[in-house]
Design a protein around this motif. Structure first.
Motif, PDB file in Angstrom:
ATOM      1  N   ARG A  73       0.877  -1.169   0.000  1.00 15.43           N
ATOM      2  CA  ARG A  73       0.000   0.000   0.000  1.00 15.43           C
ATOM      3  C   ARG A  73       0.917   1.223   0.000  1.00 15.43           C
ATOM      4  O   ARG A  73       1.733   1.377   0.902  1.00 15.43           O
ATOM      5  CB  ARG A  73      -0.890   0.025   1.252  1.00 15.43           C
ATOM      6  CG  ARG A  73      -1.910  -1.121   1.330  1.00 15.43           C
ATOM      7  CD  ARG A  73      -2.936  -1.064   0.226  1.00 15.43           C
ATOM      8  NE  ARG A  73      -4.013  -2.042   0.359  1.00 15.43           N
ATOM      9  CZ  ARG A  73      -4.047  -3.241  -0.220  1.00 15.43           C
ATOM     10  NH1 ARG A  73      -3.033  -3.654  -0.955  1.00 15.43           N
ATOM     11  NH2 ARG A  73      -5.105  -4.029  -0.060  1.00 15.43           N
ATOM     12  N   VAL A  75       1.325   4.609   0.873  1.00 13.21           N
ATOM     13  CA  VAL A  75       0.612   5.540   1.752  1.00 13.21           C
ATOM     14  C   VAL A  75       1.604   6.423   2.500  1.00 13.21           C
ATOM     15  O   VAL A  75       2.636   5.937   2.965  1.00 13.21           O
ATOM     16  CB  VAL A  75      -0.236   4.762   2.798  1.00 13.21           C
ATOM     17  CG1 VAL A  75      -1.018   5.729   3.681  1.00 13.21           C
ATOM     18  CG2 VAL A  75      -1.187   3.775   2.124  1.00 13.21           C
ATOM     19  N   TYR A  94      -5.581   5.738  13.044  1.00  8.45           N
ATOM     20  CA  TYR A  94      -4.517   5.974  12.077  1.00  8.45           C
ATOM     21  C   TYR A  94      -5.140   6.675  10.870  1.00  8.45           C
ATOM     22  O   TYR A  94      -6.303   6.426  10.537  1.00  8.45           O
ATOM     23  CB  TYR A  94      -3.953   4.606  11.673  1.00  8.45           C
ATOM     24  CG  TYR A  94      -3.305   4.518  10.323  1.00  8.45           C
ATOM     25  CD1 TYR A  94      -1.923   4.432  10.192  1.00  8.45           C
ATOM     26  CD2 TYR A  94      -4.084   4.512   9.163  1.00  8.45           C
ATOM     27  CE1 TYR A  94      -1.336   4.341   8.939  1.00  8.45           C
ATOM     28  CE2 TYR A  94      -3.494   4.430   7.911  1.00  8.45           C
ATOM     29  CZ  TYR A  94      -2.129   4.350   7.808  1.00  8.45           C
ATOM     30  OH  TYR A  94      -1.556   4.267   6.569  1.00  8.45           O
ATOM     31  N   GLN A  98      -3.276   7.701   0.447  1.00  8.67           N
ATOM     32  CA  GLN A  98      -2.864   6.606  -0.429  1.00  8.67           C
ATOM     33  C   GLN A  98      -2.930   7.042  -1.888  1.00  8.67           C
ATOM     34  O   GLN A  98      -3.891   7.686  -2.302  1.00  8.67           O
ATOM     35  CB  GLN A  98      -3.753   5.382  -0.203  1.00  8.67           C
ATOM     36  CG  GLN A  98      -3.353   4.196  -1.065  1.00  8.67           C
ATOM     37  CD  GLN A  98      -3.835   2.841  -0.563  1.00  8.67           C
ATOM     38  OE1 GLN A  98      -3.654   1.839  -1.251  1.00  8.67           O
ATOM     39  NE2 GLN A  98      -4.414   2.798   0.611  1.00  8.67           N
ATOM     40  N   HIS A 109      -5.817  -8.398   0.290  1.00 11.92           N
ATOM     41  CA  HIS A 109      -5.472  -8.940   1.604  1.00 11.92           C
ATOM     42  C   HIS A 109      -6.631  -8.652   2.552  1.00 11.92           C
ATOM     43  O   HIS A 109      -7.596  -7.972   2.183  1.00 11.92           O
ATOM     44  CB  HIS A 109      -4.143  -8.350   2.120  1.00 11.92           C
ATOM     45  CG  HIS A 109      -4.169  -6.888   2.450  1.00 11.92           C
ATOM     46  ND1 HIS A 109      -3.040  -6.127   2.644  1.00 11.92           N
ATOM     47  CD2 HIS A 109      -5.205  -6.017   2.642  1.00 11.92           C
ATOM     48  CE1 HIS A 109      -3.363  -4.885   2.936  1.00 11.92           C
ATOM     49  NE2 HIS A 109      -4.671  -4.784   2.937  1.00 11.92           N
ATOM     50  N   HIS A 111      -7.405  -8.133   7.052  1.00 15.10           N
ATOM     51  CA  HIS A 111      -6.817  -7.990   8.384  1.00 15.10           C
ATOM     52  C   HIS A 111      -7.923  -7.651   9.375  1.00 15.10           C
ATOM     53  O   HIS A 111      -9.047  -7.262   8.976  1.00 15.10           O
ATOM     54  CB  HIS A 111      -5.714  -6.925   8.395  1.00 15.10           C
ATOM     55  CG  HIS A 111      -5.964  -5.735   7.513  1.00 15.10           C
ATOM     56  ND1 HIS A 111      -6.952  -4.817   7.774  1.00 15.10           N
ATOM     57  CD2 HIS A 111      -5.377  -5.335   6.351  1.00 15.10           C
ATOM     58  CE1 HIS A 111      -6.935  -3.894   6.833  1.00 15.10           C
ATOM     59  NE2 HIS A 111      -6.014  -4.185   5.948  1.00 15.10           N
ATOM     60  N   ARG A 117     -12.191   4.754   3.644  1.00 13.41           N
ATOM     61  CA  ARG A 117     -11.524   5.578   2.626  1.00 13.41           C
ATOM     62  C   ARG A 117     -12.416   6.769   2.310  1.00 13.41           C
ATOM     63  O   ARG A 117     -13.642   6.637   2.284  1.00 13.41           O
ATOM     64  CB  ARG A 117     -11.318   4.823   1.309  1.00 13.41           C
ATOM     65  CG  ARG A 117     -11.277   3.341   1.432  1.00 13.41           C
ATOM     66  CD  ARG A 117      -9.922   2.768   1.116  1.00 13.41           C
ATOM     67  NE  ARG A 117      -9.875   1.386   1.562  1.00 13.41           N
ATOM     68  CZ  ARG A 117      -8.966   0.903   2.386  1.00 13.41           C
ATOM     69  NH1 ARG A 117      -8.017   1.687   2.866  1.00 13.41           N
ATOM     70  NH2 ARG A 117      -8.972  -0.350   2.755  1.00 13.41           N
ATOM     71  N   HIS A 150      -9.857  -7.102   0.560  1.00 10.90           N
ATOM     72  CA  HIS A 150      -9.975  -5.870  -0.213  1.00 10.90           C
ATOM     73  C   HIS A 150      -8.730  -5.668  -1.066  1.00 10.90           C
ATOM     74  O   HIS A 150      -7.619  -5.998  -0.664  1.00 10.90           O
ATOM     75  CB  HIS A 150     -10.225  -4.658   0.688  1.00 10.90           C
ATOM     76  CG  HIS A 150      -9.228  -4.494   1.804  1.00 10.90           C
ATOM     77  ND1 HIS A 150      -9.260  -5.261   2.936  1.00 10.90           N
ATOM     78  CD2 HIS A 150      -8.183  -3.654   1.942  1.00 10.90           C
ATOM     79  CE1 HIS A 150      -8.268  -4.899   3.733  1.00 10.90           C
ATOM     80  NE2 HIS A 150      -7.582  -3.932   3.162  1.00 10.90           N
ATOM     81  N   HIS A 152      -7.295  -2.796  -4.430  1.00  8.65           N
ATOM     82  CA  HIS A 152      -7.582  -1.573  -5.174  1.00  8.65           C
ATOM     83  C   HIS A 152      -6.907  -1.664  -6.546  1.00  8.65           C
ATOM     84  O   HIS A 152      -5.900  -2.349  -6.701  1.00  8.65           O
ATOM     85  CB  HIS A 152      -7.033  -0.328  -4.472  1.00  8.65           C
ATOM     86  CG  HIS A 152      -7.182  -0.322  -2.985  1.00  8.65           C
ATOM     87  ND1 HIS A 152      -8.409  -0.366  -2.362  1.00  8.65           N
ATOM     88  CD2 HIS A 152      -6.261  -0.292  -1.990  1.00  8.65           C
ATOM     89  CE1 HIS A 152      -8.220  -0.353  -1.055  1.00  8.65           C
ATOM     90  NE2 HIS A 152      -6.937  -0.313  -0.796  1.00  8.65           N
ATOM     91  N   ASP A 164      -7.074   7.283   3.950  1.00 11.87           N
ATOM     92  CA  ASP A 164      -7.389   6.059   4.672  1.00 11.87           C
ATOM     93  C   ASP A 164      -7.536   6.381   6.155  1.00 11.87           C
ATOM     94  O   ASP A 164      -6.730   7.138   6.705  1.00 11.87           O
ATOM     95  CB  ASP A 164      -6.217   5.058   4.579  1.00 11.87           C
ATOM     96  CG  ASP A 164      -6.077   4.412   3.218  1.00 11.87           C
ATOM     97  OD1 ASP A 164      -7.098   3.974   2.669  1.00 11.87           O
ATOM     98  OD2 ASP A 164      -4.932   4.331   2.731  1.00 11.87           O
ATOM     99  N   LEU A 166      -7.923   4.062   9.700  1.00  6.64           N
ATOM    100  CA  LEU A 166      -7.987   2.693  10.251  1.00  6.64           C
ATOM    101  C   LEU A 166      -7.914   2.722  11.770  1.00  6.64           C
ATOM    102  O   LEU A 166      -7.419   3.690  12.362  1.00  6.64           O
ATOM    103  CB  LEU A 166      -6.850   1.821   9.713  1.00  6.64           C
ATOM    104  CG  LEU A 166      -6.916   1.365   8.246  1.00  6.64           C
ATOM    105  CD1 LEU A 166      -6.178   2.324   7.340  1.00  6.64           C
ATOM    106  CD2 LEU A 166      -6.370  -0.042   8.060  1.00  6.64           C
ATOM    107  N   ILE A 168      -5.955   0.964  13.534  1.00  6.19           N
ATOM    108  CA  ILE A 168      -4.691   0.259  13.803  1.00  6.19           C
ATOM    109  C   ILE A 168      -4.221   0.392  15.260  1.00  6.19           C
ATOM    110  O   ILE A 168      -3.913  -0.614  15.894  1.00  6.19           O
ATOM    111  CB  ILE A 168      -3.593   0.759  12.828  1.00  6.19           C
ATOM    112  CG1 ILE A 168      -3.888   0.220  11.430  1.00  6.19           C
ATOM    113  CG2 ILE A 168      -2.206   0.365  13.285  1.00  6.19           C
ATOM    114  CD1 ILE A 168      -3.027   0.816  10.347  1.00  6.19           C
TER     115      ILE A 168
HETATM  116  C1  1HN Z   1      -4.404  -1.187   4.370  1.00  7.45           C
HETATM  117  O1  1HN Z   1      -4.803  -2.437   4.187  1.00  7.45           O
HETATM  118  C2  1HN Z   1      -4.749  -0.203   3.459  1.00  7.45           C
HETATM  119  O2  1HN Z   1      -6.068  -1.653   2.170  1.00  7.45           O
HETATM  120  C3  1HN Z   1      -4.354   1.102   3.675  1.00  7.45           C
HETATM  121  O3  1HN Z   1      -5.678   0.285   1.394  1.00  7.45           O
HETATM  122  C4  1HN Z   1      -3.595   1.448   4.748  1.00  7.45           C
HETATM  123  C5  1HN Z   1      -2.403   0.789   6.730  1.00  7.45           C
HETATM  124  C6  1HN Z   1      -1.999  -0.170   7.594  1.00  7.45           C
HETATM  125  C7  1HN Z   1      -2.401  -1.481   7.433  1.00  7.45           C
HETATM  126  C8  1HN Z   1      -3.205  -1.839   6.383  1.00  7.45           C
HETATM  127  C9  1HN Z   1      -5.556  -0.552   2.264  1.00  7.45           C
HETATM  128  C10 1HN Z   1      -3.200   0.467   5.646  1.00  7.45           C
HETATM  129  C11 1HN Z   1      -3.601  -0.854   5.477  1.00  7.45           C
END
Ligand code: 1HN
Length: 350
Positions: A73, A75, A94, A98, A109, A111, A117, A150, A152, A164, A166, A168
């Motif tokens: 990613r 970012v 967080y 991006q 991926h 998580h 967004r 997800h 992109h 973004d 999150l 986190i």
């Molecule tokens: C993540 O999965 C995305 O999917 C963006 O676009 C920022 C920051 C930390 C961990 C996973 C994304 C992220 C992230």
């Protein structure tokens, strides 16, 4: 006994005692009690303003420094200067900007962290969530709930930048982070674009759908065009709230709860010339200007003159007063649903 009356011998005896008990994994509460249980929040996070006009070139330069595939990613983190090294914009959340260039893919991926967004710059990219794609248009609010696959991509001809958000730091706090990659780079679409919005976001629900109270919404895109039309109608009806002007929260339409259990989001419309009364709340809040411009006065000490695509963060229990130069639309997000679920959330209208 006050501290000034404590003599050197006593202090030395205490120090020696603390050193001995430390060997046993013990430490005295009375040395830290005031800091542990303050009479009101003492945020380490500070009020901060990121001007998009100043950031844009740096974000685009990231596109020349690393590929999306290499970065996974690409970012730039919006890090709160009061929380350096922690990748946080608030203690629990967080935020980052991006970038995805034409022809690029950010691989699939999932998580346990939840993400939102907000599309800021450029058009033609898509996000796929749980087997369905959505085309990203400026101002669209898109979510990827915890543990949903997800990815992109940008089949268009312009660089696309989005914010973004999150949870986190929250997931890190709980040591509850899991992540995995999908074997394929992109998800195979298993539903046509617009399917989730038709089934779950049209004042309708499938006959057998019974979501748990904290379940995230199946509606993973809140199109800007719809939100903006609603806000214009609401503003045209008048009667702005003195502290909020016109502010509404995004919801899971099946439950009325926040779209995701850890992050709440709102949209706000301030008519040209409107000035709010100050308000403070315990949820540190990230604001993004989607339209218009104005001033944000934080704790009546700090002034941010914000313009389109600017981001600013207001720490816990610091007051916010807003002034709109023109008709102004703000997006905001915070950990409010978590604080409310835990009985911690407070707000004060000043
Ligand atoms: C993540 O999965 C995305 O999917 C963006 O676009 C920022 C920051 C930390 C961990 C996973 C994304 C992220 C992230």
């Amino acid at each position: 006994m006050s501290l000034s009356a404590t003599d050197a011998t006593t202090l030395e005896r205490r120090r020696a005692y603390y050193a001995r008990i430390a060997e046993h994994g013990l430490t005295p509460l009375w040395e830290v009690l005031g800091a542990l249980v303050p009479p009101q929040p003492r945020p380490k996070a500070v009020a901060q303003h990121w001007r998009y006009a100043e950031l844009r070139e740096h974000v685009l330069e990231a596109g020349r420094v690393i590929t999306a595939a290499e970065a996974e990613r690409r970012v730039l983190i919006l890090e709160n200067p009061g929380l350096q090294g922690q990748s946080c914009i608030t203690p629990s959340l967080y935020a980052g900007l991006q970038l995805i260039l034409p022809g690029e893919v950010a691989p699939a991926h999932r998580h346990t962290q939840s993400a939102l967004r907000l599309v800021l710059d450029g058009e033609g990219a898509y996000t796929a969530v749980d087997g369905e794609r959505t085309t990203m248009r400026r101002g669209d609010f898109i979510i990827t709930p915890a543990w949903t696959f997800h990815d992109h991509g940008n089949p268009g001809d312009q660089p696309v930048v989005w914010l973004d958000g999150l949870d986190i730091p929250t997931v890190r706090f709980f040591d509850a982070g899991f992540a995995e990659k999908l074997a394929a780079e992109s998800q195979t679409a298993i539903r046509p674009e617009g399917d989730a919005l038709a089934r779950y976001g049209s004042n309708l629900l499938p006959m057998d759908y019974a979501p748990a109270p904290a379940a995230p919404t199946k509606v993973f895109v809140y199109p800007h065009a719809k939100t903006r039309a609603a806000m214009q109608a609401i503003a045209a009806a008048g009667h702005p709230d003195p502290h909020l002007a016109h502010k509404l929260r995004y919801v899971n339409p099946a439950t009325g709860a926040s779209p995701m259990p850890t992050i709440g989001a709102c949209t706000q419309w301030l008519p040209a010339g409107f000035e709010t009364q100050p308000l403070r709340s315990t949820d540190a809040t990230v604001h993004v200007c989607l339209e218009g411009s104005g001033e944000a006065y934080i704790d009546e000490r700090t002034t941010f003159r914000f313009a389109e695509n600017d981001v600013f963060v207001v720490p816990s229990w610091q007051s916010l007063r807003l002034r709109a130069n023109r008709d102004t639309m703000l997006f905001s997000f915070s950990d409010r649903p978590m604080q409310q679920a835990l009985g911690l959330w407070r707000e004060q209208r000043l």
